[in-house]
Write an enzyme that holds these catalytic residues in place. Structure first.
Site, mmCIF file in Angstrom:
data_model
loop_
_atom_site.group_PDB
_atom_site.id
_atom_site.type_symbol
_atom_site.label_atom_id
_atom_site.label_comp_id
_atom_site.label_asym_id
_atom_site.label_seq_id
_atom_site.Cartn_x
_atom_site.Cartn_y
_atom_site.Cartn_z
ATOM 1 C CB ILE A 1 18.167 94.372 98.528
ATOM 2 C CG1 ILE A 1 18.209 92.996 99.197
ATOM 3 C CG2 ILE A 1 16.739 94.703 98.188
ATOM 4 C CD1 ILE A 1 17.433 92.956 100.540
ATOM 5 C CB SER A 2 21.088 90.645 94.976
ATOM 6 O OG SER A 2 22.255 91.413 95.001
ATOM 7 C CD GLN A 3 16.197 87.132 90.643
ATOM 8 O OE1 GLN A 3 16.948 87.695 89.842
ATOM 9 N NE2 GLN A 3 15.507 86.054 90.349
ATOM 10 N NE ARG B 1 15.335 90.129 99.231
ATOM 11 C CZ ARG B 1 14.728 90.656 98.162
ATOM 12 N NH1 ARG B 1 13.408 90.659 98.094
ATOM 13 N NH2 ARG B 1 15.431 91.159 97.172
#
Ligand code: SAH
Length: 217
Positions: free
Chosen positions: A65-67, A39
Protein backbone atom coordinates in the site's frame (compact mmCIF):
# COMPACT_ATOMS: atom_id res chain seq x y z
CA UNK A 1 -13.48 -1.54 18.12
CA UNK A 2 -13.78 0.47 21.30
CA UNK A 3 -14.55 4.16 21.29
CA UNK A 4 -11.11 4.86 22.71
CA UNK A 5 -9.41 3.00 19.91
CA UNK A 6 -11.30 4.81 17.20
CA UNK A 7 -10.49 8.17 18.84
CA UNK A 8 -6.83 7.18 18.97
CA UNK A 9 -6.81 6.36 15.23
CA UNK A 10 -8.59 9.64 14.52
CA UNK A 11 -5.84 11.53 16.32
CA UNK A 12 -3.17 9.60 14.42
CA UNK A 13 -4.90 10.41 11.12
CA UNK A 14 -4.95 14.09 12.01
CA UNK A 15 -1.21 14.05 12.66
CA UNK A 16 -0.59 12.20 9.39
CA UNK A 17 -2.53 14.89 7.51
CA UNK A 18 -0.46 17.61 9.21
CA UNK A 19 2.72 15.83 8.22
CA UNK A 20 1.64 15.49 4.58
CA UNK A 21 0.57 19.15 4.47
CA UNK A 22 3.96 20.13 5.88
CA UNK A 23 5.63 18.19 3.10
CA UNK A 24 3.85 20.39 0.56
CA UNK A 25 0.41 18.99 -0.26
CA UNK A 26 -1.86 22.00 -0.63
CA UNK A 27 -5.14 20.51 -1.87
CA UNK A 28 -7.72 20.68 0.93
CA UNK A 29 -9.76 17.99 -0.78
CA UNK A 30 -6.84 15.57 -0.86
CA UNK A 31 -6.02 16.26 2.79
CA UNK A 32 -9.67 15.78 3.78
CA UNK A 33 -9.76 12.42 2.01
CA UNK A 34 -6.57 11.21 3.74
CA UNK A 35 -7.98 12.46 7.04
CA UNK A 36 -11.15 10.47 6.57
CA UNK A 37 -10.08 7.06 5.28
CA UNK A 38 -9.30 4.43 7.90
CA UNK A 39 -5.95 3.24 6.57
CA UNK A 40 -5.58 0.86 9.52
CA UNK A 41 -8.31 -1.28 7.95
CA UNK A 42 -6.18 -1.79 4.80
CA UNK A 43 -3.06 -3.22 6.46
CA UNK A 44 -2.21 -6.59 8.03
CA UNK A 45 -3.65 -7.34 11.45
CA UNK A 46 -0.87 -6.44 13.86
CA UNK A 47 0.42 -3.57 11.67
CA UNK A 48 -2.40 -1.17 12.53
CA UNK A 49 -0.08 0.87 14.76
CA UNK A 50 2.03 1.63 11.66
CA UNK A 51 -0.92 2.55 9.43
CA UNK A 52 -0.71 6.30 10.08
CA UNK A 53 3.03 6.59 9.66
CA UNK A 54 3.99 8.11 6.33
CA UNK A 55 5.41 4.84 4.99
CA UNK A 56 4.49 2.15 2.46
CA UNK A 57 3.37 -1.12 4.07
CA UNK A 58 3.23 -4.70 2.84
CA UNK A 59 -0.05 -6.25 1.73
CA UNK A 60 -0.59 -9.76 0.29
CA UNK A 61 1.27 -11.23 -2.72
CA UNK A 62 4.46 -9.17 -2.20
CA UNK A 63 2.65 -5.92 -3.00
CA UNK A 64 2.45 -2.69 -0.99
CA UNK A 65 0.00 0.00 0.00
CA UNK A 66 1.75 3.19 -1.15
CA UNK A 67 3.15 5.78 1.24
CA UNK A 68 0.35 8.28 2.10
CA UNK A 69 2.42 11.25 0.90
CA UNK A 70 2.85 9.62 -2.52
CA UNK A 71 -0.88 8.80 -2.69
CA UNK A 72 -1.64 12.44 -1.88
CA UNK A 73 0.96 13.73 -4.33
CA UNK A 74 -0.23 11.62 -7.27
CA UNK A 75 -3.84 12.58 -6.52
CA UNK A 76 -3.00 16.28 -6.26
CA UNK A 77 -1.15 16.22 -9.60
CA UNK A 78 -4.29 14.86 -11.29
CA UNK A 79 -6.43 17.77 -10.01
CA UNK A 80 -9.47 15.50 -9.51
CA UNK A 81 -12.86 17.12 -10.10
CA UNK A 82 -16.25 15.71 -9.09
CA UNK A 83 -17.52 13.22 -11.71
CA UNK A 84 -14.10 12.85 -13.35
CA UNK A 85 -13.83 9.40 -14.85
CA UNK A 86 -10.58 8.07 -13.38
CA UNK A 87 -8.74 4.89 -14.29
CA UNK A 88 -6.39 3.45 -11.69
CA UNK A 89 -3.89 0.73 -12.60
CA UNK A 90 -2.99 -1.39 -9.56
CA UNK A 91 -5.94 -1.70 -7.16
CA UNK A 92 -3.77 -3.39 -4.52
CA UNK A 93 -5.38 -2.78 -1.14
CA UNK A 94 -7.93 -0.35 -2.63
CA UNK A 95 -6.73 2.59 -0.53
CA UNK A 96 -5.87 4.90 -3.44
CA UNK A 97 -9.21 4.05 -5.09
CA UNK A 98 -10.98 5.19 -1.90
CA UNK A 99 -9.06 8.50 -1.92
CA UNK A 100 -10.30 9.09 -5.49
CA UNK A 101 -13.84 8.10 -4.51
CA UNK A 102 -13.76 10.53 -1.57
CA UNK A 103 -12.96 13.25 -4.10
CA UNK A 104 -16.18 12.32 -5.91
CA UNK A 105 -14.47 10.83 -8.94
CA UNK A 106 -16.03 7.93 -10.79
CA UNK A 107 -13.38 5.30 -10.12
CA UNK A 108 -12.35 2.39 -12.37
CA UNK A 109 -9.53 0.31 -10.95
CA UNK A 110 -7.69 -2.60 -12.57
CA UNK A 111 -5.63 -5.26 -10.76
CA UNK A 112 -3.61 -8.12 -12.33
CA UNK A 113 -3.50 -10.39 -9.24
CA UNK A 114 -6.84 -12.13 -9.03
CA UNK A 115 -6.73 -12.70 -5.26
CA UNK A 116 -6.10 -9.01 -4.56
CA UNK A 117 -8.91 -8.08 -6.95
CA UNK A 118 -11.31 -10.52 -5.26
CA UNK A 119 -10.35 -9.25 -1.83
CA UNK A 120 -10.95 -5.61 -2.79
CA UNK A 121 -14.28 -6.56 -4.36
CA UNK A 122 -15.52 -7.80 -0.98
CA UNK A 123 -13.71 -5.32 1.25
CA UNK A 124 -14.45 -1.96 -0.43
CA UNK A 125 -18.28 -2.25 -0.36
CA UNK A 126 -18.02 -3.50 3.21
CA UNK A 127 -16.41 -0.25 4.34
CA UNK A 128 -18.83 1.91 2.36
CA UNK A 129 -17.22 2.27 -1.08
CA UNK A 130 -19.86 0.47 -3.16
CA UNK A 131 -19.48 2.73 -6.19
CA UNK A 132 -15.84 1.86 -7.01
CA UNK A 133 -15.67 -0.23 -10.20
CA UNK A 134 -13.11 -3.03 -10.09
CA UNK A 135 -11.72 -5.09 -12.96
CA UNK A 136 -9.41 -8.09 -12.97
CA UNK A 137 -6.99 -7.81 -15.90
CA UNK A 138 -3.68 -6.56 -17.23
CA UNK A 139 -3.43 -2.82 -16.74
CA UNK A 140 -1.27 -2.49 -19.86
CA UNK A 141 -4.57 -3.03 -21.69
CA UNK A 142 -6.34 -0.31 -19.68
CA UNK A 143 -10.13 -0.74 -19.50
CA UNK A 144 -11.28 -0.44 -23.10
CA UNK A 145 -15.05 -0.71 -22.48
CA UNK A 146 -14.97 2.24 -20.09
CA UNK A 147 -12.57 4.49 -22.04
CA UNK A 148 -11.95 7.36 -22.52
CA UNK A 149 -10.92 8.64 -19.09
CA UNK A 150 -10.39 12.17 -17.78
CA UNK A 151 -7.52 11.05 -15.59
CA UNK A 152 -5.31 7.96 -15.30
CA UNK A 153 -3.21 7.04 -12.26
CA UNK A 154 -0.73 4.18 -12.37
CA UNK A 155 0.42 2.88 -8.99
CA UNK A 156 3.11 0.47 -10.22
CA UNK A 157 6.31 1.34 -12.09
CA UNK A 158 6.43 0.83 -15.86
CA UNK A 159 9.66 0.73 -17.86
CA UNK A 160 8.06 2.68 -20.70
CA UNK A 161 4.95 4.74 -21.27
CA UNK A 162 2.07 2.22 -21.80
CA UNK A 163 0.69 3.18 -25.24
CA UNK A 164 -2.85 1.87 -24.67
CA UNK A 165 -3.28 4.00 -21.56
CA UNK A 166 -2.32 7.04 -23.61
CA UNK A 167 -4.98 6.07 -26.16
CA UNK A 168 -7.62 5.70 -23.45
CA UNK A 169 -7.01 9.19 -22.08
CA UNK A 170 -9.32 12.01 -23.24
CA UNK A 171 -7.81 14.96 -25.11
CA UNK A 172 -6.96 17.41 -22.31
CA UNK A 173 -6.78 14.48 -19.87
CA UNK A 174 -4.04 14.00 -17.27
CA UNK A 175 -2.02 10.95 -16.34
CA UNK A 176 0.49 10.27 -13.59
CA UNK A 177 2.79 7.25 -13.71
CA UNK A 178 6.15 6.17 -12.27
CA UNK A 179 8.53 5.29 -15.11
CA UNK A 180 11.90 3.64 -14.78
CA UNK A 181 13.77 0.40 -14.18
CA UNK A 182 12.23 -2.25 -11.93
CA UNK A 183 13.48 -2.49 -8.37
CA UNK A 184 15.28 0.85 -8.59
CA UNK A 185 14.35 4.49 -8.28
CA UNK A 186 11.88 5.70 -10.89
CA UNK A 187 10.68 9.13 -11.98
CA UNK A 188 7.11 10.07 -11.29
CA UNK A 189 5.94 11.43 -14.66
CA UNK A 190 3.01 13.71 -15.36
CA UNK A 191 1.41 13.79 -18.81
CA UNK A 192 -1.25 15.98 -20.31
CA UNK A 193 -2.79 14.89 -23.61
CA UNK A 194 -2.84 17.74 -26.14
CA UNK A 195 -4.14 15.80 -29.15
CA UNK A 196 -4.30 12.17 -30.29
CA UNK A 197 -0.51 11.97 -30.65
CA UNK A 198 0.91 14.74 -28.46
CA UNK A 199 1.53 14.56 -24.73
CA UNK A 200 3.02 17.35 -22.66
CA UNK A 201 5.33 15.69 -20.18
CA UNK A 202 6.72 16.90 -16.84
CA UNK A 203 9.03 15.04 -14.48
CA UNK A 204 7.79 15.30 -10.90
CA UNK A 205 10.14 13.49 -8.50
CA UNK A 206 12.03 10.32 -7.63
CA UNK A 207 9.88 7.47 -6.34
CA UNK A 208 10.09 3.75 -5.71
CA UNK A 209 7.13 1.60 -6.72
CA UNK A 210 6.59 -2.14 -7.16
CA UNK A 211 6.88 -3.14 -10.85
CA UNK A 212 4.05 -3.00 -13.35
CA UNK A 213 4.05 -6.51 -14.77
CA UNK A 214 2.50 -7.93 -17.92
CA UNK A 215 -0.31 -10.49 -17.88
CA UNK A 216 -2.49 -11.69 -15.00
CA UNK A 217 -1.89 -14.00 -12.06
N1 SAH B 1 -2.94 1.55 -5.38
C1 SAH B 1 -2.55 0.50 -4.46
C2 SAH B 1 -1.06 0.25 -4.50
C3 SAH B 1 -0.82 -1.14 -4.86
S1 SAH B 1 0.83 -1.61 -5.25
C4 SAH B 1 -3.05 0.78 -3.05
O1 SAH B 1 -3.56 1.88 -2.80
O2 SAH B 1 -2.97 -0.11 -2.21
C5 SAH B 1 0.71 -1.82 -6.99
C6 SAH B 1 -0.33 -2.80 -7.49
O3 SAH B 1 -0.24 -2.80 -8.91
C7 SAH B 1 -0.14 -4.24 -7.05
O4 SAH B 1 -1.32 -4.71 -6.46
C8 SAH B 1 0.18 -4.98 -8.35
O5 SAH B 1 -0.31 -6.31 -8.39
C9 SAH B 1 -0.53 -4.10 -9.36
N2 SAH B 1 -0.06 -4.25 -10.73
C10 SAH B 1 1.21 -4.42 -11.20
N3 SAH B 1 1.20 -4.53 -12.54
C11 SAH B 1 -0.09 -4.43 -12.95
C12 SAH B 1 -0.74 -4.49 -14.22
N4 SAH B 1 -0.07 -4.70 -15.37
N5 SAH B 1 -2.09 -4.36 -14.23
C13 SAH B 1 -2.80 -4.16 -13.10
N6 SAH B 1 -2.24 -4.11 -11.87
C14 SAH B 1 -0.90 -4.25 -11.79
Amino acid sequence: MTNNESLRYKGMRKRLVEQIANRGILSEKVLLAIGKIKRHLFVYAGSEHLAYKDIALNIDHKQTISQPFIVAYQTELLDIQPRDKVLEIGTGSGYQACVLAEMEAEVFSVERIEKLHEKAKIFLPKIGYEAINLHFGDGFEGWEEQAPFDKIIVTAAAENFPAKLGEQLKIGGKMVIPIGPQGEVQKLMFYQKKDAKTFLCTEASNVKFVPMLKGTK
